[in-house]
Design a protein around this motif. Structure first.
Motif, PDB file in Angstrom:
ATOM      1  N   VAL A   1      52.731  37.023  54.822  1.00 19.50           N
ATOM      2  CA  VAL A   1      53.090  36.596  53.477  1.00 19.50           C
ATOM      3  C   VAL A   1      53.398  37.850  52.669  1.00 19.50           C
ATOM      4  O   VAL A   1      52.627  38.803  52.675  1.00 19.50           O
ATOM      5  CB  VAL A   1      51.936  35.808  52.815  1.00 19.50           C
ATOM      6  CG1 VAL A   1      52.227  35.538  51.352  1.00 19.50           C
ATOM      7  CG2 VAL A   1      51.664  34.519  53.568  1.00 19.50           C
TER       8      VAL A   1
ATOM      9  N   THR B   1      56.315  28.016  54.672  1.00 18.07           N
ATOM     10  CA  THR B   1      55.029  28.407  55.255  1.00 18.07           C
ATOM     11  C   THR B   1      54.487  27.380  56.238  1.00 18.07           C
ATOM     12  O   THR B   1      53.954  27.749  57.283  1.00 18.07           O
ATOM     13  CB  THR B   1      53.994  28.663  54.136  1.00 18.07           C
ATOM     14  OG1 THR B   1      54.434  29.783  53.374  1.00 18.07           O
ATOM     15  CG2 THR B   1      52.612  28.937  54.687  1.00 18.07           C
TER      16      THR B   1
ATOM     17  N   GLU C   1      60.616  35.051  47.958  1.00 15.10           N
ATOM     18  CA  GLU C   1      59.223  34.588  47.979  1.00 15.10           C
ATOM     19  C   GLU C   1      59.157  33.063  47.927  1.00 15.10           C
ATOM     20  O   GLU C   1      58.343  32.448  48.618  1.00 15.10           O
ATOM     21  CB  GLU C   1      58.445  35.187  46.802  1.00 15.10           C
ATOM     22  CG  GLU C   1      58.198  36.667  46.937  1.00 15.10           C
ATOM     23  CD  GLU C   1      57.708  37.309  45.653  1.00 15.10           C
ATOM     24  OE1 GLU C   1      57.112  38.389  45.755  1.00 15.10           O
ATOM     25  OE2 GLU C   1      57.925  36.759  44.544  1.00 15.10           O
TER      26      GLU C   1
ATOM     27  N   VAL D   1      45.491  36.545  49.750  1.00 22.24           N
ATOM     28  CA  VAL D   1      46.547  35.623  49.340  1.00 22.24           C
ATOM     29  C   VAL D   1      46.298  34.273  49.985  1.00 22.24           C
ATOM     30  O   VAL D   1      45.764  34.194  51.097  1.00 22.24           O
ATOM     31  CB  VAL D   1      47.954  36.157  49.728  1.00 22.24           C
ATOM     32  CG1 VAL D   1      48.130  36.207  51.243  1.00 22.24           C
ATOM     33  CG2 VAL D   1      49.063  35.335  49.088  1.00 22.24           C
ATOM     34  N   CYS D   2      46.655  33.217  49.290  1.00 16.55           N
ATOM     35  CA  CYS D   2      46.587  31.869  49.858  1.00 16.55           C
ATOM     36  C   CYS D   2      47.765  31.068  49.336  1.00 16.55           C
ATOM     37  O   CYS D   2      48.105  31.137  48.150  1.00 16.55           O
ATOM     38  CB  CYS D   2      45.283  31.174  49.472  1.00 16.55           C
ATOM     39  SG  CYS D   2      45.142  29.506  50.182  1.00 16.55           S
ATOM     40  N   ILE D   3      48.381  30.333  50.238  1.00 18.50           N
ATOM     41  CA  ILE D   3      49.416  29.365  49.874  1.00 18.50           C
ATOM     42  C   ILE D   3      48.872  27.993  50.238  1.00 18.50           C
ATOM     43  O   ILE D   3      48.377  27.781  51.351  1.00 18.50           O
ATOM     44  CB  ILE D   3      50.740  29.634  50.617  1.00 18.50           C
ATOM     45  CG1 ILE D   3      51.278  31.012  50.235  1.00 18.50           C
ATOM     46  CG2 ILE D   3      51.755  28.530  50.305  1.00 18.50           C
ATOM     47  CD1 ILE D   3      52.484  31.437  51.030  1.00 18.50           C
TER      48      ILE D   3
ATOM     49  N   THR E   1      46.792  35.092  44.494  1.00 15.97           N
ATOM     50  CA  THR E   1      46.325  36.352  45.059  1.00 15.97           C
ATOM     51  C   THR E   1      45.038  36.716  44.336  1.00 15.97           C
ATOM     52  O   THR E   1      44.801  36.277  43.200  1.00 15.97           O
ATOM     53  CB  THR E   1      47.350  37.497  44.903  1.00 15.97           C
ATOM     54  OG1 THR E   1      47.622  37.702  43.526  1.00 15.97           O
ATOM     55  CG2 THR E   1      48.635  37.193  45.653  1.00 15.97           C
TER      56      THR E   1
ATOM     57  N   MET F   1      50.445  29.263  45.111  1.00 20.62           N
ATOM     58  CA  MET F   1      50.124  30.542  45.746  1.00 20.62           C
ATOM     59  C   MET F   1      49.250  31.337  44.778  1.00 20.62           C
ATOM     60  O   MET F   1      49.583  31.452  43.598  1.00 20.62           O
ATOM     61  CB  MET F   1      51.381  31.338  46.069  1.00 20.62           C
ATOM     62  CG  MET F   1      51.078  32.680  46.732  1.00 20.62           C
ATOM     63  SD  MET F   1      52.558  33.609  47.208  1.00 20.62           S
ATOM     64  CE  MET F   1      53.191  34.078  45.597  1.00 20.62           C
TER      65      MET F   1
ATOM     66  N   ILE G   1      57.377  30.685  50.614  1.00 19.12           N
ATOM     67  CA  ILE G   1      56.344  29.704  50.259  1.00 19.12           C
ATOM     68  C   ILE G   1      56.718  28.332  50.814  1.00 19.12           C
ATOM     69  O   ILE G   1      55.901  27.662  51.445  1.00 19.12           O
ATOM     70  CB  ILE G   1      56.156  29.651  48.731  1.00 19.12           C
ATOM     71  CG1 ILE G   1      55.552  30.963  48.214  1.00 19.12           C
ATOM     72  CG2 ILE G   1      55.281  28.468  48.337  1.00 19.12           C
ATOM     73  CD1 ILE G   1      55.602  31.124  46.700  1.00 19.12           C
TER      74      ILE G   1
ATOM     75  N   TYR H   1      46.158  31.456  54.626  1.00 24.98           N
ATOM     76  CA  TYR H   1      45.699  32.598  53.852  1.00 24.98           C
ATOM     77  C   TYR H   1      45.478  33.825  54.702  1.00 24.98           C
ATOM     78  O   TYR H   1      45.397  33.757  55.920  1.00 24.98           O
ATOM     79  CB  TYR H   1      44.468  32.272  53.013  1.00 24.98           C
ATOM     80  CG  TYR H   1      43.286  31.643  53.709  1.00 24.98           C
ATOM     81  CD1 TYR H   1      42.213  32.416  54.136  1.00 24.98           C
ATOM     82  CD2 TYR H   1      43.211  30.270  53.888  1.00 24.98           C
ATOM     83  CE1 TYR H   1      41.106  31.832  54.728  1.00 24.98           C
ATOM     84  CE2 TYR H   1      42.110  29.680  54.478  1.00 24.98           C
ATOM     85  CZ  TYR H   1      41.057  30.466  54.889  1.00 24.98           C
ATOM     86  OH  TYR H   1      39.962  29.882  55.474  1.00 24.98           O
TER      87      TYR H   1
END
Length: 137
Positions: free
Chosen positions: A61, A49, A42, A95-97, A114, A112, A46, A83
């Motif tokens: 993701v 990305t 993960e 989800v958003c990074i 959720t 990150m 990240i 996202y």
């Protein structure tokens, strides 16, 4: 200026209740704060990305066992945002990074999050941007 991990951890304890997880890592993949420590896979996801937009859309993701489809990518802004979501109308998760390059920091920081319904990306993303600009300076 170094990041105050204790201050960040305290800030992550007061995030919006709709956020189910938050992870903050530096550009080396070191966990700084949050309630979800990303796995090695993960962490690599990240960090990569914002390297290739097409690859990120294709890969999506993955957080734990959950794969999210990416539907928005804004790699050139600050914070950069990527996202997406998973599930259907009754069980949607988001989800958003984010990649943040603060003027006071030498290197970027990645956040990150959720979330679950009733929150939507239209609410969670502005909350995340505000969290970043307030707490990672």
């Amino acid at each position: 200026m170094p990041i105050d991990s204790q201050r960040l951890q305290t800030a992550t304890e007061t995030v919006p209740e709709e956020w189910t997880s938050v992870s903050i890592i530096n550009n080396l993949g070191d966990f700084l704060a949050g309630n979800l420590r990303p796995s090695a896979a993960e962490t690599e996801m990240i960090l990569s990305t914002f390297n290739d937009e097409d690859q990120t859309f294709a890969r999506g993701v993955t957080v734990g066992e959950n794969k999210f489809d990416v539907f928005r990518y804004f790699g050139e802004q600050n914070p950069a945002l990527c996202y997406g979501s998973r599930g259907g109308p009754e069980e949607t998760q988001g989800v958003c990074i984010a990649k943040w390059k603060a003027e006071s920091l030498e290197d970027p920081v990645f956040v990150m999050i959720t979330w679950r319904l009733p929150s939507l990306s239209a609410k969670a993303i502005p909350q995340l941007v505000e969290f970043i600009k307030t707490n990672i300076v």
